[in-house]
Design an enzyme around this catalytic site. Structure first.
Site, short mmCIF file in Angstrom:
data_model
loop_
_atom_site.label_atom_id
_atom_site.label_comp_id
_atom_site.label_asym_id
_atom_site.label_seq_id
_atom_site.Cartn_x
_atom_site.Cartn_y
_atom_site.Cartn_z
N PRO A 89 0.81 -1.23 0.00
CG PRO A 89 -0.50 -1.39 1.93
CD PRO A 89 0.57 -2.08 1.16
CD GLU A 116 -0.14 -5.87 10.49
OE1 GLU A 116 -0.06 -4.71 10.04
OE2 GLU A 116 -1.21 -6.44 10.69
NE ARG A 153 -9.60 -5.09 -20.45
CZ ARG A 153 -9.84 -3.98 -21.15
NH1 ARG A 153 -8.95 -3.01 -21.14
NH2 ARG A 153 -10.92 -3.85 -21.87
CG ASP A 168 -10.74 -0.03 -22.39
OD1 ASP A 168 -11.96 -0.07 -22.60
OD2 ASP A 168 -10.00 -1.03 -22.30
N1 SAM Z 1 0.92 -3.09 7.35
C1 SAM Z 1 0.77 -2.75 5.97
C2 SAM Z 1 0.44 -1.27 5.82
O1 SAM Z 1 -0.35 -0.77 6.60
O2 SAM Z 1 0.95 -0.64 4.88
C3 SAM Z 1 -0.34 -3.57 5.33
C4 SAM Z 1 -0.01 -4.99 5.10
S1 SAM Z 1 -1.29 -5.84 4.25
C5 SAM Z 1 -2.30 -6.36 5.55
C6 SAM Z 1 -0.53 -7.32 3.69
C7 SAM Z 1 -0.07 -7.30 2.26
O3 SAM Z 1 -1.18 -7.03 1.40
C8 SAM Z 1 0.95 -6.25 1.88
O4 SAM Z 1 2.27 -6.64 2.20
C9 SAM Z 1 0.77 -6.12 0.38
O5 SAM Z 1 1.48 -7.10 -0.34
C10 SAM Z 1 -0.73 -6.38 0.23
N2 SAM Z 1 -1.50 -5.13 0.07
C11 SAM Z 1 -2.39 -4.63 0.95
N3 SAM Z 1 -2.94 -3.50 0.49
C12 SAM Z 1 -2.40 -3.28 -0.73
C13 SAM Z 1 -2.55 -2.25 -1.70
N4 SAM Z 1 -3.36 -1.23 -1.51
N5 SAM Z 1 -1.82 -2.35 -2.84
C14 SAM Z 1 -0.98 -3.38 -3.04
N6 SAM Z 1 -0.79 -4.37 -2.14
C15 SAM Z 1 -1.49 -4.32 -1.00
#
Ligand code: SAM
Length: 223
Positions: A89, A116, A153, A168
């Site tokens: 994220p 996490e 796609r 698109d």
């Molecule tokens: N503790 C992290 C934070 O708050 O930034 C969130 C970890 S999340 C629960 C677990 C995994 O989900 C991340 O390591 C990532 O690979 C994936 N993930 C969660 N949200 C994402 C997003 N918005 N974009 C891409 N990957 C995401």
């Protein structure tokens, strides 16, 4: 052929979405191959642990550096020119422009986190950190599947009509797509715009372009 790889603890997550519709056809036609690499296969020790508690305390567990870096090394061995993308994220936002950029590469490898997130030192072994948007998923797999679908796609000859992808949303100057209608002509008192029934192609095109422009302006203003 475009080579996509996914580093994941849950390869089975991809079975269903890759066996339907456009991704299924693209794989069958040889436009793309999607290979999942199980990160746990690179974990050592009796329990093959892939996660551990964070230094300094705090809730949850983190993806351990050793198995993830070993899995990335395997991905680079299989596809030496692969572009390794960590899904997080905190990364740069995924866009249509990114999808177009990725398909110009020989291969993309998507690294999915869980728990996490990742031990921060893993960042030094990837080429890019990418976020799907400002929200938190429970794992990288749904994010990876969106990236895969958006790329697939756009690959040559994957869509029935090559024009579709060009028209698109977000493709031409970031413009949104125009509104579309199909039968019936009237539904629940809502009629299809008359111009679309006129048979006048120039007028229809002008109407569509204007609608796309208005929609795009509205979206920009609401941001
Ligand atoms: N503790 C992290 C934070 O708050 O930034 C969130 C970890 S999340 C629960 C677990 C995994 O989900 C991340 O390591 C990532 O690979 C994936 N993930 C969660 N949200 C994402 C997003 N918005 N974009 C891409 N990957 C995401």
């Amino acid at each position: 052929m475009f080579f996509a790889q996914v580093l994941t603890l849950f390869p089975e997550f991809f079975d269903s979405p890759l066996s339907c519709s456009i991704p299924k056809r693209a794989i069958a036609d040889g436009a793309v191959s999607v290979d999942c690499i199980q990160i746990r296969d690179f974990a050592t020790g009796k329990h093959q642990n892939v996660d551990d508690a964070p230094y300094g305390g705090g809730p949850g567990m983190l993806m351990k550096v050793e198995p993830v870096v070993a899995a990335i090394a395997e991905a680079r061995k299989r596809q030496p020119n692969t572009h390794v993308v960590m899904l997080t994220p905190t990364g740069n936002k995924f866009t249509q422009a990114k999808a177009l950029e990725y398909i110009e590469k020989d291969s993309v490898t998507l690294l999915c986190g869980r728990y996490e997130g990742f031990d921060e030192r893993i960042v030094d072994y990837v080429d890019e950190e990418l976020s799907l948007g400002d929200y938190v998923l429970s794992g990288g797999e749904p994010a990876a599947m969106c990236v895969l679908d958006a790329m697939i796609r756009l690959l040559p000859d994957v869509l029935g009509s090559p024009e579709s992808a060009v028209l698109d949303s977000f493709t031409e100057d970031g413009m949104l797509d125009w509104p579309h209608y199909t039968r019936p002509e009237v539904f629940d008192g809502k009629a299809v715009p008359k111009v679309l029934l006129s048979g006048d192609h120039a007028k229809i095109q002008a109407w569509r372009e204007e609608q796309a422009r208005l929609r795009s302006l509205k979206r920009k203003a609401s941001k």
